[in-house]
Scaffold this active site. Sequence first.
Site, PDB file in Angstrom:
ATOM      1  N   ASP A  54       0.830  -1.211   0.000  1.00 36.57           N
ATOM      2  CA  ASP A  54       0.000   0.000   0.000  1.00 36.57           C
ATOM      3  C   ASP A  54       0.869   1.267   0.000  1.00 36.57           C
ATOM      4  OD1 ASP A  54      -2.403   1.342  -0.058  1.00 36.57           O
ATOM      5  OD2 ASP A  54      -2.707   1.264   2.109  1.00 36.57           O
ATOM      6  N   TRP A  88       2.955   7.954  -2.118  1.00 32.81           N
ATOM      7  CA  TRP A  88       4.365   8.132  -2.491  1.00 32.81           C
ATOM      8  C   TRP A  88       4.460   9.115  -3.658  1.00 32.81           C
ATOM      9  CZ3 TRP A  88       7.049   7.287  -7.040  1.00 32.81           C
ATOM     10  CH2 TRP A  88       8.443   7.249  -6.960  1.00 32.81           C
ATOM     11  N   ARG A 147      -0.454   9.607  -9.571  1.00 31.95           N
ATOM     12  CA  ARG A 147      -0.526   8.370  -8.787  1.00 31.95           C
ATOM     13  C   ARG A 147       0.079   7.168  -9.508  1.00 31.95           C
ATOM     14  NH1 ARG A 147      -3.845   7.585  -4.638  1.00 31.95           N
ATOM     15  NH2 ARG A 147      -4.219   5.479  -5.405  1.00 31.95           N
ATOM     16  N   HIS A 156       2.569   3.503  -8.780  1.00 33.05           N
ATOM     17  CA  HIS A 156       2.370   2.079  -9.095  1.00 33.05           C
ATOM     18  C   HIS A 156       3.580   1.539  -9.859  1.00 33.05           C
ATOM     19  CE1 HIS A 156      -1.573   2.406  -7.506  1.00 33.05           C
ATOM     20  NE2 HIS A 156      -2.084   3.090  -8.511  1.00 33.05           N
ATOM     21  N   GLU A 163     -12.425  -4.358  -4.505  1.00 35.71           N
ATOM     22  CA  GLU A 163     -12.942  -3.001  -4.262  1.00 35.71           C
ATOM     23  C   GLU A 163     -12.199  -1.940  -5.083  1.00 35.71           C
ATOM     24  OE1 GLU A 163     -12.298  -5.242  -1.612  1.00 35.71           O
ATOM     25  OE2 GLU A 163     -14.434  -5.715  -1.702  1.00 35.71           O
ATOM     26  N   TRP A 191     -11.918  -1.637  -8.110  1.00 37.64           N
ATOM     27  CA  TRP A 191     -12.630  -1.230  -9.332  1.00 37.64           C
ATOM     28  C   TRP A 191     -13.312   0.123  -9.149  1.00 37.64           C
ATOM     29  CZ3 TRP A 191     -11.446  -3.866 -13.546  1.00 37.64           C
ATOM     30  CH2 TRP A 191     -11.108  -5.214 -13.439  1.00 37.64           C
ATOM     31  N   LEU A 204      10.039 -21.121  -4.733  1.00 33.70           N
ATOM     32  CA  LEU A 204       9.061 -20.265  -4.051  1.00 33.70           C
ATOM     33  C   LEU A 204       7.698 -20.291  -4.746  1.00 33.70           C
ATOM     34  CD1 LEU A 204       8.689 -17.659  -2.018  1.00 33.70           C
ATOM     35  CD2 LEU A 204       8.845 -16.416  -4.152  1.00 33.70           C
ATOM     36  N   ARG A 238      -5.154  -1.989   8.770  1.00 32.96           N
ATOM     37  CA  ARG A 238      -6.331  -2.807   8.449  1.00 32.96           C
ATOM     38  C   ARG A 238      -5.978  -3.854   7.400  1.00 32.96           C
ATOM     39  NH1 ARG A 238      -7.924   2.542   6.749  1.00 32.96           N
ATOM     40  NH2 ARG A 238      -7.459   2.841   4.541  1.00 32.96           N
ATOM     41  N   LEU A 239      -6.915  -4.826   7.258  1.00 32.04           N
ATOM     42  CA  LEU A 239      -6.683  -5.936   6.322  1.00 32.04           C
ATOM     43  C   LEU A 239      -7.230  -5.646   4.927  1.00 32.04           C
ATOM     44  CD1 LEU A 239      -7.377  -9.328   8.143  1.00 32.04           C
ATOM     45  CD2 LEU A 239      -5.289  -8.629   6.972  1.00 32.04           C
ATOM     46  N   SER A 240      -8.196  -4.738   4.828  1.00 30.10           N
ATOM     47  CA  SER A 240      -8.784  -4.402   3.526  1.00 30.10           C
ATOM     48  C   SER A 240      -9.176  -5.660   2.722  1.00 30.10           C
ATOM     49  CB  SER A 240      -7.843  -3.518   2.709  1.00 30.10           C
ATOM     50  OG  SER A 240      -7.564  -2.319   3.393  1.00 30.10           O
ATOM     51  N   GLU A 290       0.689 -13.275  12.323  1.00 35.85           N
ATOM     52  CA  GLU A 290       1.253 -12.113  13.013  1.00 35.85           C
ATOM     53  C   GLU A 290       1.145 -10.929  12.066  1.00 35.85           C
ATOM     54  OE1 GLU A 290       2.590 -12.080  16.159  1.00 35.85           O
ATOM     55  OE2 GLU A 290       1.874 -14.137  16.312  1.00 35.85           O
TER      56      GLU A 290
HETATM   57  C1  IPE Z   1      -5.467  -2.659  -0.375  1.00 38.83           C
HETATM   58  O1  IPE Z   1      -5.159  -1.315  -0.454  1.00 38.83           O
HETATM   59  C2  IPE Z   1      -5.397  -3.286  -1.729  1.00 38.83           C
HETATM   60  C3  IPE Z   1      -4.077  -3.368  -2.329  1.00 38.83           C
HETATM   61  C4  IPE Z   1      -2.948  -3.022  -1.778  1.00 38.83           C
HETATM   62  C5  IPE Z   1      -4.061  -3.921  -3.647  1.00 38.83           C
HETATM   63  P1  IPE Z   1      -6.271  -0.194  -0.626  1.00 38.83           P
HETATM   64  O2  IPE Z   1      -5.523   1.081  -0.760  1.00 38.83           O
HETATM   65  O3  IPE Z   1      -7.205  -0.537  -1.717  1.00 38.83           O
HETATM   66  O4  IPE Z   1      -7.034  -0.300   0.756  1.00 38.83           O
HETATM   67  P2  IPE Z   1      -7.966   0.756   1.513  1.00 38.83           P
HETATM   68  O5  IPE Z   1      -9.000   1.236   0.531  1.00 38.83           O
HETATM   69  O6  IPE Z   1      -7.085   1.879   1.965  1.00 38.83           O
HETATM   70  O7  IPE Z   1      -8.526  -0.007   2.667  1.00 38.83           O
HETATM   71  C1  IPE Z   2      -1.552   0.318  -3.385  1.00 38.23           C
HETATM   72  O1  IPE Z   2      -1.308   1.674  -3.414  1.00 38.23           O
HETATM   73  C2  IPE Z   2      -1.720  -0.277  -4.758  1.00 38.23           C
HETATM   74  C3  IPE Z   2      -3.108  -0.607  -5.122  1.00 38.23           C
HETATM   75  C4  IPE Z   2      -4.153  -0.526  -4.328  1.00 38.23           C
HETATM   76  C5  IPE Z   2      -3.327  -1.065  -6.456  1.00 38.23           C
HETATM   77  P1  IPE Z   2      -2.497   2.710  -3.407  1.00 38.23           P
HETATM   78  O2  IPE Z   2      -2.840   3.062  -4.823  1.00 38.23           O
HETATM   79  O3  IPE Z   2      -3.635   2.217  -2.588  1.00 38.23           O
HETATM   80  O4  IPE Z   2      -1.819   3.947  -2.705  1.00 38.23           O
HETATM   81  P2  IPE Z   2      -2.478   4.926  -1.662  1.00 38.23           P
HETATM   82  O5  IPE Z   2      -3.007   4.074  -0.547  1.00 38.23           O
HETATM   83  O6  IPE Z   2      -3.567   5.667  -2.373  1.00 38.23           O
HETATM   84  O7  IPE Z   2      -1.360   5.807  -1.219  1.00 38.23           O
HETATM   85 MG    MG Z   3      -4.092   2.385  -0.628  1.00 34.29          MG
END
Ligand code: IPE
Ligand code: IPE
Ligand code: MG
Length: 264
Positions: free
Chosen positions: A38, A43, A51, A55, A85, A87, A149, A212-214, A225
């Site tokens: 995440d 970044w 954004r 990536h 989510e 999408w 792996l 969070r686990l999202s 852990e």
């Molecule tokens: C979780 O990150 C999904 C991925 C890293 C692919 P999100 O950025 O989508 O999660 P939320 O929305 O902050 O919970």
């Molecule tokens: C995680 O980075 C990658 C994906 C969810 C695809 P984010 O795009 O969620 O980055 P932030 O959380 O908005 O910084």
């Molecule tokens: Mg994110």
Amino acid sequence: MWKKILGLGASKREKDLVSLYDRVPKEKRPRHIAIIMDGNGRWAEGKGLIRTAGHRAGVGTLRDILHVCVDLGIEVLTVYAFSTENWKRPRPEVDFLMSLFSEYLEKEIQEMEDNHVRLRFLGREDGMSEALLGKMHAAEARLAGNDGLQFNIAANYGGQDEILRAVRTLAARARAGEVAPEDIDETMLAGALDTAGQPPVDLVIRTSGDLRLSNFLLWQAAYAEFWFTETNWPDFTPEEFVGALVDFAQRKRRFGGLNPSDGK
Ligand code: IPE
Ligand code: IPE
Ligand code: MG
């Protein structure tokens, strides 16, 4: 070891990194590491970039972390690349991510093959283009015979969705008379998940500060852990990753029971 990291010309940083590996004793290494990659967007925003630049930068981090997992002999690495989510994001960002997956597969598959990596995608197929699905299946098939792996990429993945699909599979088998409802147990459900045959998650790492686990690996992480860092994914380094493993090695896991030294 990944392309003989300590070969002639190995940089000082690589040598220092490999010496850090000794701080994670073999028997205390997690079998299955799951990473929520995440913070790519944050970044990029912090650098005044769009954004999607985040990536792209994140792909480099993934490459480094995969190398370290191969070096350390980790059994399973699962990374969260795109959630069910995600999408909801603007179409151009979603399209960019899909084309980045495709590019990633093209560029990295040879090195995965050279290092005996097996690949499996976790998640739903609907919504992904036929062209991308074709590449994903071809990559899985090409690496299927490897014994190194196990690398899982969770793409179009949601933990609730995965459990629901598994439940539907088992319900259909029950309706067909192949299994009695009362015989459905944890092992059978685990075997119907996308991670069938793989060990449960020992360690979940999430970068970028959110706790969070999202919707990631809800079943598999039941006794995992957790390790969190403020670092955004593109800035996450092999050294910090090994630091997480050192921390993990010191945790006392009880799985609901007692440690041998407790309760006397
Ligand atoms: C979780 O990150 C999904 C991925 C890293 C692919 P999100 O950025 O989508 O999660 P939320 O929305 O902050 O919970
Ligand atoms: C995680 O980075 C990658 C994906 C969810 C695809 P984010 O795009 O969620 O980055 P932030 O959380 O908005 O910084
Ligand atoms: Mg994110």
